[in-house]
Design an enzyme around this catalytic site. Structure first.
Site, short mmCIF file in Angstrom:
data_model
loop_
_atom_site.label_atom_id
_atom_site.label_comp_id
_atom_site.label_asym_id
_atom_site.label_seq_id
_atom_site.Cartn_x
_atom_site.Cartn_y
_atom_site.Cartn_z
N ASN A 268 -4.95 1.78 -13.78
CA ASN A 268 -3.94 0.95 -13.11
C ASN A 268 -2.57 1.60 -13.23
O ASN A 268 -2.28 2.32 -14.19
CB ASN A 268 -3.88 -0.44 -13.76
N GLY B 13 0.78 -1.23 0.00
CA GLY B 13 0.00 0.00 0.00
C GLY B 13 0.81 1.28 0.00
O GLY B 13 0.31 2.32 0.42
N SER B 14 2.04 1.25 -0.53
CA SER B 14 2.80 2.52 -0.55
C SER B 14 2.17 3.50 -1.54
O SER B 14 2.15 4.71 -1.29
CB SER B 14 4.28 2.28 -0.87
N ASN B 15 1.61 3.01 -2.63
CA ASN B 15 0.93 3.92 -3.56
C ASN B 15 -0.37 4.45 -2.98
O ASN B 15 -0.70 5.63 -3.17
CB ASN B 15 0.66 3.22 -4.90
N ARG C 289 -4.80 -8.91 -9.39
CA ARG C 289 -5.89 -9.76 -9.82
C ARG C 289 -6.48 -9.14 -11.09
O ARG C 289 -6.55 -7.91 -11.19
CB ARG C 289 -6.94 -9.75 -8.69
N LEU C 290 -6.86 -9.98 -12.06
CA LEU C 290 -7.48 -9.43 -13.27
C LEU C 290 -8.88 -8.93 -12.93
O LEU C 290 -9.60 -9.56 -12.17
CB LEU C 290 -7.58 -10.50 -14.35
N HIS D 202 1.53 0.46 -13.23
CA HIS D 202 2.34 -0.75 -13.39
C HIS D 202 3.83 -0.36 -13.47
O HIS D 202 4.18 0.60 -14.17
CB HIS D 202 1.92 -1.49 -14.67
C1 GAR Z 1 3.46 -1.15 -7.34
O1 GAR Z 1 4.81 -1.05 -7.76
C2 GAR Z 1 2.53 -1.31 -8.53
O2 GAR Z 1 2.97 -0.61 -9.66
C3 GAR Z 1 2.58 -2.80 -8.75
O3 GAR Z 1 2.54 -3.33 -7.46
C4 GAR Z 1 3.25 -2.47 -6.58
C5 GAR Z 1 2.43 -2.27 -5.32
O4 GAR Z 1 3.18 -1.59 -4.34
N1 GAR Z 1 1.50 -3.25 -9.59
C6 GAR Z 1 1.60 -4.25 -10.46
O5 GAR Z 1 2.59 -4.92 -10.61
C7 GAR Z 1 0.33 -4.50 -11.28
N2 GAR Z 1 0.57 -5.47 -12.32
P1 GAR Z 1 2.47 -0.88 -3.13
O6 GAR Z 1 1.52 -1.91 -2.49
O7 GAR Z 1 3.58 -0.51 -2.20
O8 GAR Z 1 1.72 0.31 -3.67
#
Ligand code: GAR
Length: 190
Positions: A104, A12-14, A88-89, A106
């Site tokens: 999303n 959950g950093s984003n 998850r899709l 990525h």
């Molecule tokens: C992020 O880097 C995001 O871009 C990636 O998961 C990470 C979650 O980090 N998403 C994917 O790979 C989607 N295919 P977070 O939980 O610290 O935000």
């Protein structure tokens, strides 16, 4: 302010970066999480954000749990969905209910390195450049129309860990910025 839900499965950093963005043009009104033990749930509690957590295994199908999610989103008056590490899709039930409103982030320059562990895939492939992509979600894996990309150089001295740090720093700046742009554009259309 329009209301948005963040969908996340992990750290959950984003999610936190969005909550800490002072000028975010929407209210993050709900966290949806497919893992009741994920660390992101503690972050939501700390920021007093309501959580809808579920275990996909306790539903008979993806359509079944997505129907429950849609109900919850509609009840909360949500109009945008931001995926932030939702591993998850997204299925037709959610895509039809939130047409063109699911975004999303990525950690690669799509279409390169879709799917899981995009940072590790890029690092081990030896590319000199990778980055971050923000895109509309469709039924594929990291395949919808691209909205924004930012590239990051892979230096000789980078480790997989330092590369991940650089990518996440870019993510935390780029996601709120692009979200604000999208919200402004869609307001202009009303
Ligand atoms: C992020 O880097 C995001 O871009 C990636 O998961 C990470 C979650 O980090 N998403 C994917 O790979 C989607 N295919 P977070 O939980 O610290 O935000």
């Amino acid at each position: 302010k329009v209301k948005a839900a963040v969908f996340a499965s992990g750290t959950g950093s984003n999610f936190q970066a969005l909550l800490e963005t002072d000028n975010l043009q929407c209210e993050i009104a709900l966290l949806v999480c497919d893992n009741p033990h994920a660390a992101v749930i503690d972050k939501a509690s700390a920021y007093k954000i309501p959580v809808f957590a579920f275990n996909p295994k306790s539903f008979s199908s993806k359509a079944a749990f997505e129907e429950r999610i849609v109900e919850r989103l509609q009840k909360a008056g949500i109009s945008w969905i931001f995926l932030a590490g939702y591993m998850r899709l997204v299925g037709p039930t959610l895509l039809e209910a939130f047409n063109n409103k699911i975004i999303n982030i990525h950690p690669s320059l799509l279409p390169e390195f879709p799917g899981k562990d995009a940072i590790g895939q890029a690092y081990h492939s030896g590319v000199r450049e990778t980055g971050v992509t923000i895109h509309y979600v469709d039924e594929g894996m990291d395949t919808g129309p691209i909205i924004a990309q930012e590239s990051i150089e892979v230096l000789n001295e980078d480790t997989e860990r330092s590369l991940k740090e650089k990518i996440q720093q870019v993510e935390h700046q780029l996601y709120p910025k692009v979200i604000n742009q999208l919200l402004q554009q869609s307001e202009g259309l009303i």
